[in-house]
Design an enzyme around this catalytic site. Structure first.
Site, PDB file in Angstrom:
ATOM      1  N   ASP A  85     -30.959  36.086 116.100  1.00 20.91           N
ATOM      2  CA  ASP A  85     -30.342  36.971 115.104  1.00 20.91           C
ATOM      3  C   ASP A  85     -30.757  38.390 115.484  1.00 20.91           C
ATOM      4  O   ASP A  85     -31.645  38.588 116.330  1.00 20.91           O
ATOM      5  CB  ASP A  85     -30.870  36.584 113.708  1.00 20.91           C
ATOM      6  N   ARG A 106     -17.054  29.805 109.127  1.00 19.11           N
ATOM      7  CA  ARG A 106     -17.490  30.314 107.820  1.00 19.11           C
ATOM      8  C   ARG A 106     -16.398  30.060 106.785  1.00 19.11           C
ATOM      9  O   ARG A 106     -16.676  29.679 105.650  1.00 19.11           O
ATOM     10  CB  ARG A 106     -17.786  31.822 107.896  1.00 19.11           C
ATOM     11  N   ARG A 140     -24.071  39.063  97.551  1.00 19.75           N
ATOM     12  CA  ARG A 140     -24.870  39.485  98.719  1.00 19.75           C
ATOM     13  C   ARG A 140     -25.755  40.629  98.262  1.00 19.75           C
ATOM     14  O   ARG A 140     -25.265  41.669  97.820  1.00 19.75           O
ATOM     15  CB  ARG A 140     -23.961  39.922  99.875  1.00 19.75           C
ATOM     16  N   HIS A 180     -29.781  32.795 103.912  1.00 19.58           N
ATOM     17  CA  HIS A 180     -28.339  32.930 104.155  1.00 19.58           C
ATOM     18  C   HIS A 180     -27.748  31.517 104.301  1.00 19.58           C
ATOM     19  O   HIS A 180     -27.349  31.106 105.388  1.00 19.58           O
ATOM     20  CB  HIS A 180     -28.124  33.761 105.427  1.00 19.58           C
TER      21      HIS A 180
HETATM   22  N1  NVA Z   1     -30.654  38.905 109.430  1.00 22.59           N
HETATM   23  C1  NVA Z   1     -29.391  39.633 109.350  1.00 22.59           C
HETATM   24  C2  NVA Z   1     -28.265  38.673 109.180  1.00 22.59           C
HETATM   25  C3  NVA Z   1     -26.904  39.317 109.156  1.00 22.59           C
HETATM   26  C4  NVA Z   1     -25.808  38.330 108.952  1.00 22.59           C
HETATM   27  C5  NVA Z   1     -29.478  40.628 108.204  1.00 22.59           C
HETATM   28  O1  NVA Z   1     -29.961  40.276 107.122  1.00 22.59           O
HETATM   29  O2  NVA Z   1     -29.052  41.773 108.395  1.00 22.59           O
HETATM   30  N1   CP Z   2     -22.984  36.497 109.761  1.00 22.98           N
HETATM   31  C1   CP Z   2     -22.663  37.267 108.705  1.00 22.98           C
HETATM   32  O1   CP Z   2     -23.010  36.977 107.544  1.00 22.98           O
HETATM   33  O2   CP Z   2     -21.898  38.336 109.030  1.00 22.98           O
HETATM   34  P1   CP Z   2     -21.512  39.546 108.062  1.00 22.98           P
HETATM   35  O3   CP Z   2     -22.759  40.320 107.787  1.00 22.98           O
HETATM   36  O4   CP Z   2     -20.495  40.321 108.849  1.00 22.98           O
HETATM   37  O5   CP Z   2     -20.936  38.989 106.803  1.00 22.98           O
END
Ligand code: NVA
Ligand code: CP
Length: 315
Positions: free
Chosen positions: A230, A298, A101, A128
């Site tokens: 989102d 997930r 990540r 994602h």
């Molecule tokens: N668009 C959000 C998704 C979090 C799971 C981010 O990148 O923070």
């Molecule tokens: N939806 C998602 O990826 O959540 P987190 O940021 O908590 O991993």
């Protein structure tokens, strides 16, 4: 070497295999989980916060018989300037898979190119993909007949994506919808149209222009089977918070907007949610809001993805 860096990295028959396996692993959880990662360690390099992704991967690796190794980017030499390529080469000598990540999508591409183990994208600023496969699976669970084909149940369905239409989730859903034979309509402020990176992937696939963008949220949700939003301020965009809240306010998913979709439409959100910003509490309380099934799935989907990518354990 198979990686999962973007939605289009898995195609038929692997795509169908992953969806079917996620269903099987969910049904058999705790009774019979094949130890496909027995003897393996999978490292997780995270440069951003996470609840769902971190926990579901750690639990999932454990349930498949493997050992998860969580590495905060700043705790390893990568955070002090060791190259991405050397990090990939070194970790490939120790572990059997890498879950990443980070910010720049190019970094996961470089890790995959330099290493000799499968790499899974656990969120970048661009995409994602684990979330999109999970979201599609979660809707398909509702739509497919018992034991029926999950992927068939998605074909021809419409998803409406509202709010930050230039974020990783919007990009990923544009690719996911095209991959899965769904239609996608996005509604967001001017200046948040899907960007050049996603256009490039669409062009490469021969999918140019296969999405609809509008500044009218009601136009986007008309006829939609899924209403999706989102957060308005993704990780790394905190400095733009005030301006984004101002620009995106017309795209909040209210009860009225949700009611303008199909009468049996589902509400999905990758979470974390900010009730009162991108979605109103009345929508989160609606029985057609399936965000916690989404979060649970997930685990099952990522177990299936790892099982499909895993190489045989080293002696
Ligand atoms: N668009 C959000 C998704 C979090 C799971 C981010 O990148 O923070
Ligand atoms: N939806 C998602 O990826 O959540 P987190 O940021 O908590 O991993």
């Amino acid at each position: 070497m198979k990686h999962f860096l973007k939605e289009t990295d898995l195609r038929h028959p692997a795509l169908a295999e992953v969806f079917a396996l996620a269903r099987e692993l969910k049904q058999k959880r705790g009774r019979h989980t094949p130890p496909v990662l027995a003897g393996q360690t999978w490292a997780m390099i995270f440069s951003k916060s996470s609840t769902r992704t971190r926990v579901s991967f750690e639990v999932g690796i454990h349930e498949l018989g493997g050992n998860p190794l969580f590495l905060n980017r700043n705790d390893i030499q990568l955070g002090r300037g060791e190259s991405i390529e050397d990090t990939a080469r070194v970790l490939s000598r120790f572990v059997h898979g890498l879950i990443v990540r980070t910010y720049d999508h190019n970094d996961v591409e470089r890790l995959a190119a330099a290493g000799t183990i499968p790499v899974i994208n656990a969120l970048t600023d661009f995409l994602h993909p684990c979330q999109i496969y999970t979201d599609a699976f979660t809707a398909a669970e509702r739509w497919a007949a018992p034991g029926g084909d999950l992927l068939d149940s998605l074909k021809g369905r419409k998803i409406a994506f509202l709010g930050d239409t230039a974020c990783n989730m919007a990009n990923s859903w544009i690719l996911g919808a095209n991959l899965l034979g769904m239609n996608i309509s996005l509604a967001g402020p001017k200046g948040f149209e899907p960007g050049v990176e996603v256009q490039a992937v669409l062009a490469k696939e021969g999918w140019t222009g296969r999405y609809h963008f509008t500044s009218d949220p009601y136009e986007a949700v008309a006829g939609a089977d899924i209403v999706y939003t989102d957060v308005w301020v993704s990780m790394g965009k905190e400095e733009e918070t005030k301006e984004r809240i101002r620009l995106m306010a017309p795209y909040a998913v209210t009860g009225k907007l949700f009611a303008a979709a199909k009468p049996d439409a589902l509400f999905l959100h990758c979470l974390p949610a900010h009730p009162g910003e991108e979605v109103m509490q009345e929508v989160l309380d609606n029985p057609r809001c399936i965000i916690f099934d989404q979060a649970e799935n997930r685990l099952h989907m990522q177990k299936a993805i790892m099982a499909v990518l895993a190489q045989r354990p080293r002696a």
